[in-house]
Motif scaffolding. Structure first.
Motif, PDB file in Angstrom:
ATOM      1  N   SER A  36       0.701  -1.272   0.006  1.00 11.94           N
ATOM      2  CA  SER A  36      -0.107   0.068  -0.008  1.00 11.94           C
ATOM      3  C   SER A  36       0.923   1.331  -0.108  1.00 11.94           C
ATOM      4  O   SER A  36       1.810   1.337   0.633  1.00 11.94           O
ATOM      5  CB  SER A  36      -0.980  -0.137   1.184  1.00 11.94           C
ATOM      6  N   ALA A  38      -1.069   4.158   0.446  1.00 16.91           N
ATOM      7  CA  ALA A  38      -2.045   4.953   1.265  1.00 16.91           C
ATOM      8  C   ALA A  38      -1.339   5.904   2.250  1.00 16.91           C
ATOM      9  O   ALA A  38      -1.757   7.143   2.259  1.00 16.91           O
ATOM     10  CB  ALA A  38      -3.091   3.942   1.731  1.00 16.91           C
ATOM     11  N   HIS A  39      -0.122   5.359   3.045  1.00 20.38           N
ATOM     12  CA  HIS A  39       0.378   6.154   3.789  1.00 20.38           C
ATOM     13  C   HIS A  39       1.190   7.477   3.229  1.00 20.38           C
ATOM     14  O   HIS A  39       1.721   8.281   4.040  1.00 20.38           O
ATOM     15  CB  HIS A  39       1.290   5.447   4.742  1.00 20.38           C
ATOM     16  N   VAL A  41      -0.211   9.407   1.052  1.00 14.90           N
ATOM     17  CA  VAL A  41      -1.353  10.355   0.406  1.00 14.90           C
ATOM     18  C   VAL A  41      -0.967  11.658   0.664  1.00 14.90           C
ATOM     19  O   VAL A  41      -1.132  12.737  -0.133  1.00 14.90           O
ATOM     20  CB  VAL A  41      -2.808   9.957   0.754  1.00 14.90           C
ATOM     21  N   ARG A  58      -8.499   9.467  -6.498  1.00 14.23           N
ATOM     22  CA  ARG A  58      -9.419   9.803  -5.515  1.00 14.23           C
ATOM     23  C   ARG A  58     -10.713   9.324  -5.920  1.00 14.23           C
ATOM     24  O   ARG A  58     -11.583   8.408  -5.093  1.00 14.23           O
ATOM     25  CB  ARG A  58      -9.591  11.032  -4.701  1.00 14.23           C
ATOM     26  N   HIS A  61     -11.059   5.488  -6.435  1.00 11.12           N
ATOM     27  CA  HIS A  61     -11.014   4.854  -5.031  1.00 11.12           C
ATOM     28  C   HIS A  61     -12.533   4.864  -4.537  1.00 11.12           C
ATOM     29  O   HIS A  61     -12.929   3.933  -3.895  1.00 11.12           O
ATOM     30  CB  HIS A  61     -10.212   5.486  -4.044  1.00 11.12           C
ATOM     31  N   ARG A  74      -7.347   0.386   0.985  1.00 12.66           N
ATOM     32  CA  ARG A  74      -7.321   1.782   0.779  1.00 12.66           C
ATOM     33  C   ARG A  74      -6.298   2.164  -0.554  1.00 12.66           C
ATOM     34  O   ARG A  74      -6.486   3.030  -1.269  1.00 12.66           O
ATOM     35  CB  ARG A  74      -6.492   2.486   1.786  1.00 12.66           C
ATOM     36  N   ASP A  75      -5.597   1.078  -1.015  1.00 13.36           N
ATOM     37  CA  ASP A  75      -4.697   1.269  -2.125  1.00 13.36           C
ATOM     38  C   ASP A  75      -4.758  -0.100  -2.976  1.00 13.36           C
ATOM     39  O   ASP A  75      -4.064  -0.960  -2.934  1.00 13.36           O
ATOM     40  CB  ASP A  75      -3.271   1.484  -1.882  1.00 13.36           C
TER      41      ASP A  75
END
Length: 140
Positions: A36, A38-39, A41, A58, A61, A74-75
């Motif tokens: 991921s 996502a961290h 972003v 976005r 998603h 999340r990703d």
């Protein structure tokens, strides 16, 4: 082997991060472990992308979660995933999506079949030229 590692050819994710995915699989029992980004972003890695790319990221998603039924990841598009071989055979059998969004279908199927899915932060960097072309790839 008992596991299959999917990694994008552009090597944007550090291959050594496979150990993080293996650890998560061992600790959670998940059949699918997603790398991921996502961290990242709210970091420079994403801030340097074009406004259009961030909006599309976005939006995609949101659609994947609300319409596609893939929640808890999340990703979905990080090209670094570890899967137990037996479950991967089932997940990849008769896929309908063949190109850049196949990950969504694989994750959808995994969640619907009750396979454990985990997500782990990975070390990632932007690789010039390794992007989809919005106009061309939307038509495929």
């Amino acid at each position: 082997g008992a596991w299959i590692l999917l990694a994008d050819a552009d090597a944007a994710t550090d291959i050594n991060d496979h150990a993080r995915l293996e650890t998560a699989a061992a600790n959670t029992g998940a059949a699918v472990v997603c790398g991921s980004r996502a961290h990242l972003v709210d970091t420079d890695a994403v801030a340097r992308r074009s406004l259009l790319r961030n909006v599309l990221m976005r939006g995609f998603h949101l659609v994947v979660t609300a319409v596609g039924g893939v929640s808890g990841v999340r990703d979905t598009q990080c090209g670094f995933k570890l899967m137990r071989r037996a479950e991967a055979r089932t997940l990849f059998a008769d896929l309908h999506i063949e190109r850049w969004a196949f990950d969504v279908e694989v994750l959808y199927r995994a969640l619907r079949l009750g396979y454990g899915v985990a997500e782990v932060p990975v070390t990632w960097h932007e690789v010039p030229g390794s992007k989809i072309d919005i106009a061309r790839d939307s038509l495929r």
